[in-house]
Design an enzyme around this catalytic site. Structure first.
Site, PDB file in Angstrom:
ATOM      1  N   ASN A 109      33.558  53.343  46.644  1.00  0.00           N
ATOM      2  CA  ASN A 109      32.329  53.211  45.859  1.00  0.00           C
ATOM      3  C   ASN A 109      32.097  54.327  44.850  1.00  0.00           C
ATOM      4  O   ASN A 109      31.011  54.456  44.290  1.00  0.00           O
ATOM      5  CB  ASN A 109      31.128  53.091  46.802  1.00  0.00           C
ATOM      6  CG  ASN A 109      31.067  51.700  47.421  1.00  0.00           C
ATOM      7  OD1 ASN A 109      31.548  50.743  46.813  1.00  0.00           O
ATOM      8  ND2 ASN A 109      30.499  51.581  48.605  1.00  0.00           N
ATOM      9  N   ASN A 132      30.311  48.616  52.180  1.00  0.00           N
ATOM     10  CA  ASN A 132      28.862  48.809  52.253  1.00  0.00           C
ATOM     11  C   ASN A 132      28.035  47.943  51.317  1.00  0.00           C
ATOM     12  O   ASN A 132      27.097  48.436  50.673  1.00  0.00           O
ATOM     13  CB  ASN A 132      28.558  50.298  52.070  1.00  0.00           C
ATOM     14  CG  ASN A 132      28.930  51.054  53.330  1.00  0.00           C
ATOM     15  OD1 ASN A 132      28.736  50.531  54.437  1.00  0.00           O
ATOM     16  ND2 ASN A 132      29.479  52.231  53.188  1.00  0.00           N
ATOM     17  N   THR A 242      34.529  55.031  55.783  1.00  0.00           N
ATOM     18  CA  THR A 242      34.798  53.600  55.717  1.00  0.00           C
ATOM     19  C   THR A 242      36.101  53.342  54.945  1.00  0.00           C
ATOM     20  O   THR A 242      36.923  52.524  55.344  1.00  0.00           O
ATOM     21  CB  THR A 242      33.647  52.881  54.996  1.00  0.00           C
ATOM     22  OG1 THR A 242      32.426  53.203  55.666  1.00  0.00           O
ATOM     23  CG2 THR A 242      33.847  51.388  54.980  1.00  0.00           C
ATOM     24  N   TRP A 263      37.222  58.767  44.848  1.00  0.00           N
ATOM     25  CA  TRP A 263      37.170  60.009  44.053  1.00  0.00           C
ATOM     26  C   TRP A 263      35.938  60.790  44.497  1.00  0.00           C
ATOM     27  O   TRP A 263      34.857  60.678  43.916  1.00  0.00           O
ATOM     28  CB  TRP A 263      37.115  59.687  42.549  1.00  0.00           C
ATOM     29  CG  TRP A 263      37.224  60.926  41.708  1.00  0.00           C
ATOM     30  CD1 TRP A 263      36.184  61.633  41.168  1.00  0.00           C
ATOM     31  CD2 TRP A 263      38.419  61.634  41.347  1.00  0.00           C
ATOM     32  NE1 TRP A 263      36.657  62.725  40.487  1.00  0.00           N
ATOM     33  CE2 TRP A 263      38.031  62.747  40.582  1.00  0.00           C
ATOM     34  CE3 TRP A 263      39.776  61.437  41.611  1.00  0.00           C
ATOM     35  CZ2 TRP A 263      38.947  63.663  40.069  1.00  0.00           C
ATOM     36  CZ3 TRP A 263      40.692  62.341  41.092  1.00  0.00           C
ATOM     37  CH2 TRP A 263      40.285  63.430  40.328  1.00  0.00           C
ATOM     38  N   HIS A 277      28.172  57.305  43.721  1.00  0.00           N
ATOM     39  CA  HIS A 277      28.389  55.857  43.837  1.00  0.00           C
ATOM     40  C   HIS A 277      28.304  55.245  42.445  1.00  0.00           C
ATOM     41  O   HIS A 277      27.504  55.696  41.633  1.00  0.00           O
ATOM     42  CB  HIS A 277      27.292  55.204  44.689  1.00  0.00           C
ATOM     43  CG  HIS A 277      27.491  55.376  46.161  1.00  0.00           C
ATOM     44  ND1 HIS A 277      26.464  55.234  47.062  1.00  0.00           N
ATOM     45  CD2 HIS A 277      28.597  55.649  46.890  1.00  0.00           C
ATOM     46  CE1 HIS A 277      26.936  55.436  48.290  1.00  0.00           C
ATOM     47  NE2 HIS A 277      28.222  55.687  48.214  1.00  0.00           N
ATOM     48  N   HIS A 293      31.624  63.422  57.333  1.00  0.00           N
ATOM     49  CA  HIS A 293      32.900  63.067  56.700  1.00  0.00           C
ATOM     50  C   HIS A 293      33.577  64.290  56.068  1.00  0.00           C
ATOM     51  O   HIS A 293      32.933  65.250  55.715  1.00  0.00           O
ATOM     52  CB  HIS A 293      32.686  62.049  55.588  1.00  0.00           C
ATOM     53  CG  HIS A 293      32.195  60.731  56.088  1.00  0.00           C
ATOM     54  ND1 HIS A 293      32.545  60.218  57.299  1.00  0.00           N
ATOM     55  CD2 HIS A 293      31.380  59.824  55.520  1.00  0.00           C
ATOM     56  CE1 HIS A 293      31.950  59.046  57.459  1.00  0.00           C
ATOM     57  NE2 HIS A 293      31.234  58.786  56.397  1.00  0.00           N
TER      58      HIS A 293
HETATM   59  O1  CDP Z   1      30.502  54.442  54.578  1.00  0.00           O
HETATM   60  P1  CDP Z   1      30.661  55.594  53.637  1.00  0.00           P
HETATM   61  O2  CDP Z   1      29.399  56.376  53.435  1.00  0.00           O
HETATM   62  O3  CDP Z   1      31.850  56.418  53.996  1.00  0.00           O
HETATM   63  O4  CDP Z   1      31.080  54.943  52.234  1.00  0.00           O
HETATM   64  P2  CDP Z   1      30.491  54.670  50.769  1.00  0.00           P
HETATM   65  O5  CDP Z   1      29.782  55.848  50.228  1.00  0.00           O
HETATM   66  O6  CDP Z   1      29.789  53.364  50.734  1.00  0.00           O
HETATM   67  O7  CDP Z   1      31.867  54.500  49.965  1.00  0.00           O
HETATM   68  C1  CDP Z   1      32.915  53.705  50.456  1.00  0.00           C
HETATM   69  C2  CDP Z   1      34.188  54.529  50.525  1.00  0.00           C
HETATM   70  O8  CDP Z   1      34.593  54.910  49.200  1.00  0.00           O
HETATM   71  C3  CDP Z   1      34.033  55.855  51.264  1.00  0.00           C
HETATM   72  O9  CDP Z   1      34.150  55.671  52.644  1.00  0.00           O
HETATM   73  C4  CDP Z   1      35.145  56.690  50.667  1.00  0.00           C
HETATM   74  O10 CDP Z   1      36.370  56.404  51.297  1.00  0.00           O
HETATM   75  C5  CDP Z   1      35.191  56.193  49.218  1.00  0.00           C
HETATM   76  N1  CDP Z   1      34.440  57.069  48.294  1.00  0.00           N
HETATM   77  C6  CDP Z   1      35.118  58.068  47.597  1.00  0.00           C
HETATM   78  O11 CDP Z   1      36.318  58.258  47.776  1.00  0.00           O
HETATM   79  N2  CDP Z   1      34.441  58.847  46.678  1.00  0.00           N
HETATM   80  C7  CDP Z   1      33.126  58.683  46.473  1.00  0.00           C
HETATM   81  N3  CDP Z   1      32.507  59.450  45.555  1.00  0.00           N
HETATM   82  C8  CDP Z   1      32.413  57.690  47.192  1.00  0.00           C
HETATM   83  C9  CDP Z   1      33.104  56.889  48.098  1.00  0.00           C
END
Ligand code: CDP
Length: 319
Positions: A109, A132, A242, A263, A277, A293
């Site tokens: 995201n 998500n 995630t 990223w 996001h 995380h």
């Molecule tokens: O569930 P979670 O809070 O980990 O995920 P999210 O913020 O909804 O984003 C989905 C996934 O995208 C994350 O689990 C990260 O693997 C990746 N992500 C990333 O690499 N860099 C970001 N700035 C945001 C998300």
């Protein structure tokens, strides 16, 4: 220096090989990426020693009944009862049973997706995983619209849908759920006690409104198994995100895995600001202060796997 050790012993593959750029889509001398099938197969085999995505992707009907008590994975002292609704939504067989895809996209995201023009490329993959309940319609040029599996951490109901305080938010969530249109909705329902009501609200909405989704609720062992795999390979994550969970699961049923929207840094490679996001105003502080995380660490591991051809990480624009 992180290492990935395949098959637990003899062939340590150095994860961090060089500071070589992964800027392969644009820039003057793009790095030529080539899929390394041998390595991808080795990784699949090694991960299978820790977990089996076909099984661990969801608890099945046959293994639980209404009223059963479950201890939360991260809050061991708190329990939940399996409700009638949850039971009704448990799949009878694994939604991934016998599945094999030529190519899979996992869409993270990160705001790095904005202005990437990657939508068409993402939609061309055989299986597309999104995280998500991220919105796609308004961003389709950059993120595409195809979705085969969509995750939903219960906290999303609070963060993106105001805990359904009124009909407007309820309606918004309903529309998002309707837009899933037959895909798998993957809800980690047994992780933290904070998600209890939120999972129940979503389950009820799905049943009452006959929403066309195939629900899946990951097994109690999945998170520890995924963490175990990465720890064994010297990637010292606290709790897998995630995105990393999805990559680890996808190795089981995808021949080639392409990651977009990974990223976890506030600036891109040209020092331009990057939103946390692509679709909201959540800040990076959220990640570092309150989240368990270790995203940059995960990113480093994924980047090394990209450099070895086990997966392809896109962090720039698509052609
Ligand atoms: O569930 P979670 O809070 O980990 O995920 P999210 O913020 O909804 O984003 C989905 C996934 O995208 C994350 O689990 C990260 O693997 C990746 N992500 C990333 O690499 N860099 C970001 N700035 C945001 C998300």
């Amino acid at each position: 220096r992180a290492e990935v050790i395949i098959n637990g012993s003899s062939s340590p593959l150095v994860l961090e090989r060089s500071s070589e750029s992964i800027k392969h889509q644009d820039g003057p001398t793009p790095t030529q990426w080539r899929h390394n099938q041998t390595l991808a197969l080795k990784i699949r085999k090694h991960i299978l020693k820790f977990l089996d995505a076909e099984k661990d992707i969801s608890v099945l009907k046959g293994t639980l009944k209404p009223g059963d008590i479950i201890h939360y994975v991260f809050d061991r002292d708190s329990t939940m009862n399996v409700s009638q609704n949850l039971y009704a939504l448990l799949p009878r067989t694994s939604p991934l049973k016998g599945k094999h895809f030529r190519t899979c996209a996992i869409v993270g995201n990160s705001g790095i997706l904005l202005n990437s023009g990657c939508g068409e490329e993402i939609d061309a993959h055989s299986f597309v995983i999104r995280c998500n309940l991220a919105p796609v319609q308004e961003y389709s040029r950059d993120v595409g619209t195809k979705m085969d599996l969509v995750t939903m951490n219960p906290s999303v109901i609070q963060r993106a849908f105001e805990d359904l305080v009124n009909d407007t938010w309820r309606e918004k969530l309903l529309q998002r759920l309707h837009s899933l249109n037959g895909s798998i909705l993957w809800i980690p329902a047994f992780m933290a006690k904070g998600g209890k009501e939120r999972v129940e609200w979503v389950n009820e909405l799905i049943l009452k409104n006959h929403i066309n989704v195939r629900t899946a609720y990951p097994s109690l062992r999945l998170l520890h198994a995924v963490r175990g795999y990465w720890l064994t390979n010297k990637v010292y994550i606290k709790r897998p995100t995630t995105g990393l969970l999805m990559y680890t699961l996808a190795t089981r049923f995808c021949n080639r895995i392409y990651l977009y929207g990974f990223w976890p840094f506030p600036r891109d490679q040209d020092q331009n600001p990057v939103k946390y996001h692509y679709y909201d105003t959540l800040k990076y502080g959220y990640m570092s202060q309150t989240s368990p995380h270790t995203m940059p660490l995960e990113f480093k591991a994924l980047k090394a796997l990209h450099q070895q051809g086990a997966l392809k990480l896109t962090v720039g624009a698509c052609d």
